[in-house]
Enzyme design. Structure first.
Site, PDB file in Angstrom:
ATOM      1  N   ALA A   1       0.888  -1.188  -0.032  1.00 33.12           N
ATOM      2  CA  ALA A   1      -0.053   0.068  -0.076  1.00 33.12           C
ATOM      3  C   ALA A   1       0.887   1.327   0.213  1.00 33.12           C
ATOM      4  CB  ALA A   1      -0.929  -0.028   0.952  1.00 33.12           C
TER       5      ALA A   1
ATOM      6  N   LYS B   1       5.898  -5.378  -5.553  1.00 28.20           N
ATOM      7  CA  LYS B   1       5.362  -4.336  -6.505  1.00 28.20           C
ATOM      8  C   LYS B   1       4.635  -3.321  -5.384  1.00 28.20           C
ATOM      9  CE  LYS B   1       1.128  -3.527  -7.599  1.00 28.20           C
ATOM     10  NZ  LYS B   1       1.190  -2.065  -7.501  1.00 28.20           N
ATOM     11  N   PRO B   2       5.596  -2.279  -5.359  1.00 27.55           N
ATOM     12  CA  PRO B   2       5.015  -0.975  -4.457  1.00 27.55           C
ATOM     13  C   PRO B   2       3.688  -0.638  -5.134  1.00 27.55           C
ATOM     14  CG  PRO B   2       7.135  -0.498  -5.293  1.00 27.55           C
ATOM     15  CD  PRO B   2       6.561  -1.525  -6.382  1.00 27.55           C
TER      16      PRO B   2
ATOM     17  N   GLU C   1      -2.686  -8.121   4.991  1.00 28.06           N
ATOM     18  CA  GLU C   1      -2.917  -6.994   5.860  1.00 28.06           C
ATOM     19  C   GLU C   1      -3.743  -6.006   5.358  1.00 28.06           C
ATOM     20  OE1 GLU C   1      -1.757  -7.207   8.780  1.00 28.06           O
ATOM     21  OE2 GLU C   1      -0.122  -8.654   8.986  1.00 28.06           O
TER      22      GLU C   1
ATOM     23  N   GLY D   1      -7.693  -3.530   5.579  1.00 26.05           N
ATOM     24  CA  GLY D   1      -7.865  -2.095   6.421  1.00 26.05           C
ATOM     25  C   GLY D   1      -8.679  -2.627   7.511  1.00 26.05           C
TER      26      GLY D   1
ATOM     27  N   CYS E   1      -3.597   2.035   8.658  1.00 24.38           N
ATOM     28  CA  CYS E   1      -4.706   0.845   8.658  1.00 24.38           C
ATOM     29  C   CYS E   1      -5.161   0.597  10.127  1.00 24.38           C
ATOM     30  CB  CYS E   1      -4.007  -0.340   8.149  1.00 24.38           C
ATOM     31  SG  CYS E   1      -2.256  -1.094   8.827  1.00 24.38           S
TER      32      CYS E   1
HETATM   33  P1  NDP Z   1      -5.244  -0.835  -2.538  1.00 27.58           P
HETATM   34  O1  NDP Z   1      -5.870  -2.106  -1.904  1.00 27.58           O
HETATM   35  O2  NDP Z   1      -6.078  -0.034  -3.452  1.00 27.58           O
HETATM   36  O3  NDP Z   1      -3.953  -1.284  -3.081  1.00 27.58           O
HETATM   37  C1  NDP Z   1      -2.876  -2.060  -2.611  1.00 27.58           C
HETATM   38  C2  NDP Z   1      -1.937  -2.738  -3.442  1.00 27.58           C
HETATM   39  O4  NDP Z   1      -2.517  -3.650  -4.239  1.00 27.58           O
HETATM   40  C3  NDP Z   1      -1.495  -1.687  -4.513  1.00 27.58           C
HETATM   41  O5  NDP Z   1      -0.033  -1.746  -4.758  1.00 27.58           O
HETATM   42  C4  NDP Z   1      -2.335  -1.988  -5.645  1.00 27.58           C
HETATM   43  O6  NDP Z   1      -1.750  -1.297  -7.002  1.00 27.58           O
HETATM   44  C5  NDP Z   1      -2.363  -3.404  -5.794  1.00 27.58           C
HETATM   45  N1  NDP Z   1      -3.527  -3.967  -6.569  1.00 27.58           N
HETATM   46  C6  NDP Z   1      -4.803  -3.477  -6.783  1.00 27.58           C
HETATM   47  N2  NDP Z   1      -5.631  -4.403  -7.266  1.00 27.58           N
HETATM   48  C7  NDP Z   1      -4.839  -5.677  -7.480  1.00 27.58           C
HETATM   49  C8  NDP Z   1      -4.793  -6.749  -7.890  1.00 27.58           C
HETATM   50  N3  NDP Z   1      -6.187  -7.137  -8.646  1.00 27.58           N
HETATM   51  N4  NDP Z   1      -4.114  -7.820  -7.824  1.00 27.58           N
HETATM   52  C9  NDP Z   1      -2.841  -7.537  -7.148  1.00 27.58           C
HETATM   53  N5  NDP Z   1      -2.514  -6.357  -6.753  1.00 27.58           N
HETATM   54  C10 NDP Z   1      -3.552  -5.544  -6.782  1.00 27.58           C
HETATM   55  O7  NDP Z   1      -4.960  -0.155  -1.140  1.00 27.58           O
HETATM   56  P2  NDP Z   1      -4.201   1.186  -1.191  1.00 27.58           P
HETATM   57  O8  NDP Z   1      -2.865   1.361  -1.564  1.00 27.58           O
HETATM   58  O9  NDP Z   1      -5.018   2.051  -1.459  1.00 27.58           O
HETATM   59  O10 NDP Z   1      -3.923   1.308   0.567  1.00 27.58           O
HETATM   60  C11 NDP Z   1      -4.697   1.672   1.395  1.00 27.58           C
HETATM   61  C12 NDP Z   1      -5.337   0.378   2.084  1.00 27.58           C
HETATM   62  O11 NDP Z   1      -4.475  -0.555   2.489  1.00 27.58           O
HETATM   63  C13 NDP Z   1      -6.286   0.709   3.312  1.00 27.58           C
HETATM   64  O12 NDP Z   1      -7.521  -0.210   3.245  1.00 27.58           O
HETATM   65  C14 NDP Z   1      -5.449   0.200   4.626  1.00 27.58           C
HETATM   66  O13 NDP Z   1      -6.355  -0.054   5.549  1.00 27.58           O
HETATM   67  C15 NDP Z   1      -4.663  -0.874   3.934  1.00 27.58           C
HETATM   68  N6  NDP Z   1      -3.694  -0.911   4.682  1.00 27.58           N
HETATM   69  C16 NDP Z   1      -3.519  -2.101   5.687  1.00 27.58           C
HETATM   70  C17 NDP Z   1      -2.252  -2.414   6.290  1.00 27.58           C
HETATM   71  C18 NDP Z   1      -2.231  -3.530   7.397  1.00 27.58           C
HETATM   72  O14 NDP Z   1      -1.082  -3.601   7.615  1.00 27.58           O
HETATM   73  N7  NDP Z   1      -3.187  -4.184   7.638  1.00 27.58           N
HETATM   74  C19 NDP Z   1      -1.342  -1.227   6.376  1.00 27.58           C
HETATM   75  C20 NDP Z   1      -1.539  -0.089   5.644  1.00 27.58           C
HETATM   76  C21 NDP Z   1      -2.549  -0.112   4.854  1.00 27.58           C
HETATM   77  P3  NDP Z   1      -1.831   0.365  -7.220  1.00 27.58           P
HETATM   78  O15 NDP Z   1      -2.771   0.921  -6.035  1.00 27.58           O
HETATM   79  O16 NDP Z   1      -0.638   0.630  -7.590  1.00 27.58           O
HETATM   80  O17 NDP Z   1      -3.138   0.148  -8.215  1.00 27.58           O
END
Ligand code: NDP
Length: 483
Positions: free
Chosen positions: A150, A175-176, A249, A251, A283
């Protein structure tokens, strides 16, 4: 202000570019200025990363654990030496105040690498005496793991996934988030400088499609995702089709419960930390703050006073305590939740508007009189918006705290430690605090229950998620066969 890396990807020990991939513009959230232009990974880049990792992993796994650890420890030293430079890059990438990135992001990543470098050589199998014959177990790496991050803690997430994976002999393709792609490239660079063989830690950029391509490749043994619940469900499903291991991990909408006998100054401080640090983009934040009725007025008064004193400003300024949101989409989403909270009748105590320090600032915001039915109490905002809810009894608050699909974290503030343990024991959450909030030392497992995910990061528990057990029966006598 430019933070352009040498190339978009880091594969097989070197930077790699393929300009055929769609452009990713990286902006500094403080000003929305473009600071780097990268390209999404093309299928050729993804293929190079996976095949390189597969080719390199066996020799890495065959090294003595202490040899792998020595390399990881050199990386830890480099990260600490370059702390200031790495913190600034993290601030440019995420918009988080430098006073946070200097102490939280890379330092926590370095702790994880140090911890797992120390732990991995101590891992041993078991021997089972079988009356003459015996059996033993070996803890083996899974193979090539995919990490998907994320955008809120990009470098910490890369380290938290790389540390248990690499120390136990796996290779990783990371992949970031496309929103914050810069820190992971630095980690890859540092690993090579520390002496890690090429191909063990690779970084490829891209949006969801790149993540999906990695997660579904049959050569990948495990997918570890930090992201939202909907993405988690999609990735989990894709991984299941290939019978891959997963760590999720995701939301949360975590409860922070303040009883009347709590140290109120500490409880207020924790509620602020658990809602405003990283502009609320964490999160595990305690975004439902349940306050027992007898201390509600005093709690809200101190909360409003202390919130009004928060110093928002340029994240690069060491005096700034509070920065912008990560991008325009997140800014608009958070402003939308504030409007909905107002429309649904929550009482505004602090903030509630955009900040004037830059284009993506939202004031630290507190709503009181929030009820369980309001959108603000049900959905993850991922911004600096605290919901304060009232409660009367212990039994009532436990039921209400658990009334959510999420189960990442929970906190309790009370002067009665017996109550603290009793209440925490009944909360459905993976990561809990008593009289503290959001502290996540590497020694302590971090993870979730219910829709917030599965698997654990950090601590000895993470080893279970990056290794598998091989059982070996050793026959010492003639085979006793009925045939
Ligand atoms: P997203 O779910 O939008 O994205 C997370 C990652 O997954 C990104 O790198 C994204 O790529 C990638 N991704 C998106 N679709 C797919 C797919 N179909 N297959 C594989 N990878 C995919 O989350 P955000 O980046 O918006 O981060 C915020 C969320 O992360 C919040 O819900 C937060 O709670 C959660 N989070 C949880 C943590 C924990 O440890 N429990 C810690 C930090 C955040 P891209 O975005 O580049 O398109």
């Amino acid at each position: 202000m430019i933070a352009q890396p040498k190339a978009s990807h880091f594969v097989n020990g070197a930077y790699l570019e393929d300009t055929a991939g769609a452009v990713i513009e990286v902006t500094f959230p403080g000003t929305e200025e473009v600071i780097a232009r990268l390209h999404e990974a093309t299928p050729a880049v993804i293929e190079a990363a996976i095949s390189g990792a597969v080719a390199a992993q066996r020799a890495w796994a065959a090294m003595k654990p202490v040899e792998r650890s020595r390399i990881l420890m050199r990386a830890v030293a480099l990260i600490r030496e370059r702390g200031a430079e790495l913190a600034l890059l993290e601030t440019l990438d995420t918009g988080k105040p430098i006073q946070e990135t200097e102490v939280a992001d890379w330092p926590s990543g370095a702790d994880a690498l140090e911890y797992f470098a120390g732990l991995a050589p101590t891992l041993t199998g078991e021997t089972m005496p079988l009356g003459g014959d015996f059996a033993y177990t070996i803890r083996e790496p899974l193979g090539v793991c995919v990490g998907i991050g994320a955008w809120n803690y990009p470098s910490q997430i890369a380290c938290w996934k790389a540390a248990p994976a690499l120390s136990t002999g796996n290779a990783m393709v990371f992949k970031p988030s496309e929103v914050t792609p810069l820190g992971a490239l630095k980690l890859a660079e540092i690993f090579i400088e520390a002496g890690m063989p090429a191909g063990i830690f690779n970084v490829v950029q891209g949006r969801g499609a790149a993540g999906a391509a990695l997660a579904t490749d049959p050569r990948i043994a495990k997918v570890s995702l930090t992201g939202s619940v909907p993405t988690g469900a999609r990735v989990y499903q894709a991984a299941a089709a290939g019978m891959k291991h997963v760590t999720m991990e995701l939301g949360g909408k975590s409860p922070l419960i303040v009883f009347e006998d709590a140290d109120l100054e500490s409880a207020v401080g924790a509620a602020m930390l658990g809602n405003f640090y990283s502009s609320g983009q964490i999160c595990s934040n305690g975004t439902r703050v349940f306050v027992q009725k007898g201390v509600k007025a005093a709690f809200l008064k101190r909360l409003a006073e202390r919130t009004a004193a928060i110093r928002a400003g340029d994240p690069r300024d060491g005096a700034t305590q509070f920065g912008p949101l990560v991008n325009r989409a997140q800014f608009e989403k958070v402003m939308g939740y504030i409007a909905t909270a107002k429309a649904e009748g929550a009482r505004l105590i602090a903030g509630g508007a955009a900040g004037n320090e830059g284009p993506l600032f939202v004031q630290p915001t507190v709503f009181a009189d929030v009820t369980d039915e309001m959108t603000l109490a049900r959905e993850e905002v991922f911004g600096p918006v605290m919901a304060v809810l009232d409660f009367e009894t212990e039994e009532e608050v436990i039921a209400r705290a658990n009334g959510t699909q999420f189960g990442l974290a929970a906190g309790v503030f009370t002067g009665d430690l017996a109550r603290g343990h009793r209440v925490i024991g009944q909360l459905a959450a993976g990561t809990c605090w008593i009289n503290a909030y959001n502290l996540t030392p590497v020694e302590m497992p971090f993870g979730a229950v219910k829709a917030s995910g599965l698997g654990r990061e950090n601590s000895r528990a993470a080893v279970e998620h990056y290794t598998q057990v091989k059982a070996v029966y050793v026959g010492l006598g003639p085979v006793d066969s009925p045939y």
